[in-house]
Design a protein around this motif. Structure first.
Motif, PDB file in Angstrom:
ATOM      1  N   HIS A  26       0.733  -1.243   0.695  1.00 52.52           N
ATOM      2  CA  HIS A  26      -0.003   0.393  -0.274  1.00 52.52           C
ATOM      3  C   HIS A  26       0.392   1.493   0.226  1.00 52.52           C
ATOM      4  CE1 HIS A  26      -2.590   2.836   1.637  1.00 52.52           C
ATOM      5  NE2 HIS A  26      -3.763   2.171   1.061  1.00 52.52           N
ATOM      6  N   ALA A  27       0.425   2.299  -0.794  1.00 58.09           N
ATOM      7  CA  ALA A  27       1.576   3.619  -0.422  1.00 58.09           C
ATOM      8  C   ALA A  27       1.332   3.978   0.907  1.00 58.09           C
ATOM      9  CB  ALA A  27       0.386   4.606  -1.047  1.00 58.09           C
ATOM     10  N   SER A  28       0.633   3.562   1.568  1.00 54.81           N
ATOM     11  CA  SER A  28       1.267   4.071   3.195  1.00 54.81           C
ATOM     12  C   SER A  28       2.881   3.607   3.595  1.00 54.81           C
ATOM     13  CB  SER A  28       0.139   4.088   4.504  1.00 54.81           C
ATOM     14  OG  SER A  28      -0.139   2.973   4.230  1.00 54.81           O
ATOM     15  N   ILE A  29       2.860   2.474   3.225  1.00 52.39           N
ATOM     16  CA  ILE A  29       4.160   1.457   2.952  1.00 52.39           C
ATOM     17  C   ILE A  29       5.181   2.398   2.322  1.00 52.39           C
ATOM     18  CG2 ILE A  29       4.874  -1.059   3.404  1.00 52.39           C
ATOM     19  CD1 ILE A  29       2.486  -2.462   4.215  1.00 52.39           C
ATOM     20  N   ILE A  30       4.764   2.596   1.027  1.00 53.24           N
ATOM     21  CA  ILE A  30       5.875   2.880   0.489  1.00 53.24           C
ATOM     22  C   ILE A  30       6.085   4.340   0.948  1.00 53.24           C
ATOM     23  CG2 ILE A  30       6.401   4.115  -1.906  1.00 53.24           C
ATOM     24  CD1 ILE A  30       3.944   1.773  -2.928  1.00 53.24           C
ATOM     25  N   ASP A  31       5.702   4.701   1.180  1.00 55.79           N
ATOM     26  CA  ASP A  31       5.773   6.313   1.846  1.00 55.79           C
ATOM     27  C   ASP A  31       6.908   6.227   2.915  1.00 55.79           C
ATOM     28  OD1 ASP A  31       4.315   7.356   0.006  1.00 55.79           O
ATOM     29  OD2 ASP A  31       3.626   9.064   1.090  1.00 55.79           O
ATOM     30  N   GLY A  32       6.108   4.997   3.473  1.00 56.67           N
ATOM     31  CA  GLY A  32       7.024   5.138   5.409  1.00 56.67           C
ATOM     32  C   GLY A  32       8.315   4.223   4.970  1.00 56.67           C
ATOM     33  N   VAL A  33       8.865   3.325   3.773  1.00 57.82           N
ATOM     34  CA  VAL A  33       9.978   3.197   3.206  1.00 57.82           C
ATOM     35  C   VAL A  33      10.586   4.718   2.604  1.00 57.82           C
ATOM     36  CG1 VAL A  33      10.872   2.243   1.498  1.00 57.82           C
ATOM     37  CG2 VAL A  33       8.676   1.085   2.247  1.00 57.82           C
ATOM     38  N   ARG A  34      10.347   5.284   2.124  1.00 58.83           N
ATOM     39  CA  ARG A  34      10.720   6.896   1.519  1.00 58.83           C
ATOM     40  C   ARG A  34      11.253   7.080   2.956  1.00 58.83           C
ATOM     41  NH1 ARG A  34       6.094   8.528  -3.163  1.00 58.83           N
ATOM     42  NH2 ARG A  34       6.394   6.682  -4.546  1.00 58.83           N
ATOM     43  N   LEU A  35      10.235   7.404   4.104  1.00 60.20           N
ATOM     44  CA  LEU A  35      10.853   8.247   4.945  1.00 60.20           C
ATOM     45  C   LEU A  35      12.259   6.986   6.057  1.00 60.20           C
ATOM     46  CD1 LEU A  35       7.394   9.317   6.532  1.00 60.20           C
ATOM     47  CD2 LEU A  35       8.869  11.073   5.291  1.00 60.20           C
ATOM     48  N   CYS A  36      12.807   6.379   5.330  1.00 54.54           N
ATOM     49  CA  CYS A  36      13.382   5.584   6.300  1.00 54.54           C
ATOM     50  C   CYS A  36      14.900   5.423   5.401  1.00 54.54           C
ATOM     51  CB  CYS A  36      12.832   3.907   6.448  1.00 54.54           C
ATOM     52  SG  CYS A  36      14.045   3.088   7.584  1.00 54.54           S
ATOM     53  N   LYS A  37      15.499   5.831   6.566  1.00 57.35           N
ATOM     54  CA  LYS A  37      17.328   5.694   6.106  1.00 57.35           C
ATOM     55  C   LYS A  37      17.791   4.328   5.781  1.00 57.35           C
ATOM     56  CE  LYS A  37      18.596  10.219   8.653  1.00 57.35           C
ATOM     57  NZ  LYS A  37      18.966  10.374   9.826  1.00 57.35           N
ATOM     58  N   ALA A  38      16.757   3.274   6.239  1.00 62.55           N
ATOM     59  CA  ALA A  38      17.625   2.196   5.518  1.00 62.55           C
ATOM     60  C   ALA A  38      17.682   2.268   4.419  1.00 62.55           C
ATOM     61  CB  ALA A  38      16.575   1.093   6.784  1.00 62.55           C
ATOM     62  N   PRO A  39      18.521   1.579   3.901  1.00 55.74           N
ATOM     63  CA  PRO A  39      19.125   0.871   2.384  1.00 55.74           C
ATOM     64  C   PRO A  39      17.824   0.180   2.298  1.00 55.74           C
ATOM     65  CG  PRO A  39      21.280   0.413   3.927  1.00 55.74           C
ATOM     66  CD  PRO A  39      19.939   0.092   4.474  1.00 55.74           C
ATOM     67  N   ARG A  40      16.947  -0.050   1.105  1.00 53.58           N
ATOM     68  CA  ARG A  40      15.542  -0.224   0.822  1.00 53.58           C
ATOM     69  C   ARG A  40      15.419  -0.740  -0.669  1.00 53.58           C
ATOM     70  NH1 ARG A  40      14.027   6.214  -1.068  1.00 53.58           N
ATOM     71  NH2 ARG A  40      13.804   6.345   0.672  1.00 53.58           N
ATOM     72  N   HIS A  41      14.970  -2.100  -0.059  1.00 60.77           N
ATOM     73  CA  HIS A  41      14.527  -2.928  -0.998  1.00 60.77           C
ATOM     74  C   HIS A  41      13.192  -3.941  -1.695  1.00 60.77           C
ATOM     75  CE1 HIS A  41      18.885  -3.762   0.163  1.00 60.77           C
ATOM     76  NE2 HIS A  41      18.690  -3.922   0.779  1.00 60.77           N
ATOM     77  N   ARG A  42      13.156  -3.769  -3.082  1.00 64.33           N
ATOM     78  CA  ARG A  42      12.128  -4.278  -3.481  1.00 64.33           C
ATOM     79  C   ARG A  42      11.425  -5.550  -3.672  1.00 64.33           C
ATOM     80  NH1 ARG A  42       8.363  -0.069  -6.713  1.00 64.33           N
ATOM     81  NH2 ARG A  42      10.110  -1.089  -8.147  1.00 64.33           N
TER      82      ARG A  42
END
Ligand SMILES: Cc1ncc(COP(=O)(O)O)c(C=O)c1O
Length: 395
Positions: free
Chosen positions: A136-152
């Motif tokens: 969901h978009a709210s998780i995507i935005d939550g991921v964007r706010l986080c400094k940890a490296p992201r993986h999808r």
């Protein structure tokens, strides 16, 4: 005064209209239920609401909000840690945690806030944040706010997830997050595989059960109950704006240290007012109602089975599944919009979704079934769907 910014935005809005993706906000003039009064249309059958258990208008739920309004006033007047924590917040959190079988829960004004206030709070640069591509978009935005490296990882692709878990083996914490029910497809996360993989790789597993709480499992305890995996999910986020009364609000469930840390550091907790007491009280009444009325969940399951079977019987092909989110893929965006307009004209309210909400060429109408629907509601809606589908040469 209008500026060049307004001119640009207006011209893009005209583009939305030309492309058939302009969203009209339809005005309702009565409570959410199986049928609702809509401005200019009269009563329509609702197949477009997250009011999965029909609790929006249940007298206990409405009355709980009304009496909290009288007892506690209109709002909290502050954030939680300053002077915005009321008895009803604490009760709601205790009962939610106990119902969902977690150590502790924390309420937010929305699940959007719960998700955006989670990952950035507990993870940092040494960690790895791993998210399903269809979250969901709210998780995507939550991921964007986080400094940890992201993986999808590819949607529900466990081999792809395992590849990432192996690649991130040196991270301090690995944190995997998934929707419980994916809102556009209506499919369920592969929780047994997710639990096994996260255990094997010592990763934290977080599930957003917004569409699944009150919906999945024999007693509505969500995706963990559906798979017999209660106690195996580390963190669960959810909304109070769908099956649990449908007002607003969200929550995060987890261990005591996790929730205590969120109380201390989660930014939407620290810098935004708490859930209004009226809303918290209605949500609390909904949790209590659900705990006492598992038959409501079974009615939802039965309605879902019936609606899916009957759609197939009239010759439409809903995306297969077991959840009350029943998408019918139509292809072009304009087709989905046209179908939802024709259905509305005939008194059935179903939303059409097109690109960019769903991939190009996979525009759809998304039907949502509720325990509030009677068989007559569903039969009437199905016969209208059949008529409109025939008109559009879909069957
Ligand atoms: C999976 C998921 N998470 C979060 C949300 C947001 O919930 P809320 O309306 O409480 O912000 C939604 C709502 O559509 C959702 O479907």
């Amino acid at each position: 005064m209008r500026t060049s910014l307004d001119d640009r935005l207006q011209s893009e809005i005209e583009g939305f209209k030309r492309d058939g993706v302009y969203k009209r906000l339809l005005e309702l003039q009565g409570p959410q239920g199986a049928r609702v009064k809509m401005a200019g249309r009269g009563e329509v059958i609702v197949l477009s609401s997250n009011n999965y258990l029909g609790l929006c208008a249940v007298p206990e739920v409405v009355e709980a909000g009304r009496s909290a309004l009288v007892r506690l006033g209109a709002g909290t007047g502050s954030v939680r840690f300053i002077c915005g924590t009321f008895d009803v917040h604490n009760e709601l959190e205790r009962e939610l945690a106990s119902f969902l079988r977690f150590e502790r829960a924390l309420s937010y004004v929305s699940c959007w806030n719960a998700n955006t206030g989670l990952m950035a709070t507990v993870l940092d640069e040494p960690d790895a944040l791993i998210s399903d591509e269809m979250n969901h978009a709210s998780i995507i935005d939550g991921v964007r706010l986080c400094k940890a490296p992201r993986h999808r990882y590819r949607h529900s692709d466990m081999a792809d997830l395992e590849r990432i878990l192996k690649e991130t083996a040196s991270a301090r914490h690995r944190f995997v997050i998934t929707d419980g029910i994916f809102s556009m497809e209506g499919d369920i996360a592969r929780l047994p595989d997710l639990v096994a993989l996260c255990e094997r790789h010592r990763a934290t597993l977080a599930v957003d059960d917004s569409h699944a709480t009150g919906v999945l499992g024999r007693t509505g305890r969500g995706t963990p109950e559906h798979f017999g995996l209660e106690g195996k999910v580390d963190i669960l986020t959810g909304t109070l704006g769908k099956a649990l009364g449908g007002a607003a609000g969200g929550f995060t469930c987890g261990t005591d240290p996790l929730v205590e840390y969120l109380v201390q550091r989660s930014r939407p907790q620290l810098f935004s007012n708490a859930l209004p007491p009226t809303v918290a009280a209605s949500a609390l009444a909904s949790v209590r109602y659900l705990a006492k009325h598992p038959e409501r969940v079974q009615a939802l399951h039965e309605n879902t089975r019936y609606f899916r079977e009957q759609l197939l019987a009239i010759g439409l092909k809903p995306v297969p599944g077991d959840t009350p989110i029943v998408p019918v893929i139509l292809g072009e965006t304009s087709k989905a919009i046209r179908m939802s307009e024709l259905l509305l004209k005939e008194g059935v309210f179903v939303t059409g979704f097109g690109f960019p909400v769903v991939p190009q060429g996979q525009a759809r109408i998304r039907c949502q079934v509720s325990a509030a629907h009677t068989k007559q509601d569903l039969d009437e809606a199905l016969s209208t769907i059949k008529k409109v589908a025939a008109k559009l040469a879909l069957i």
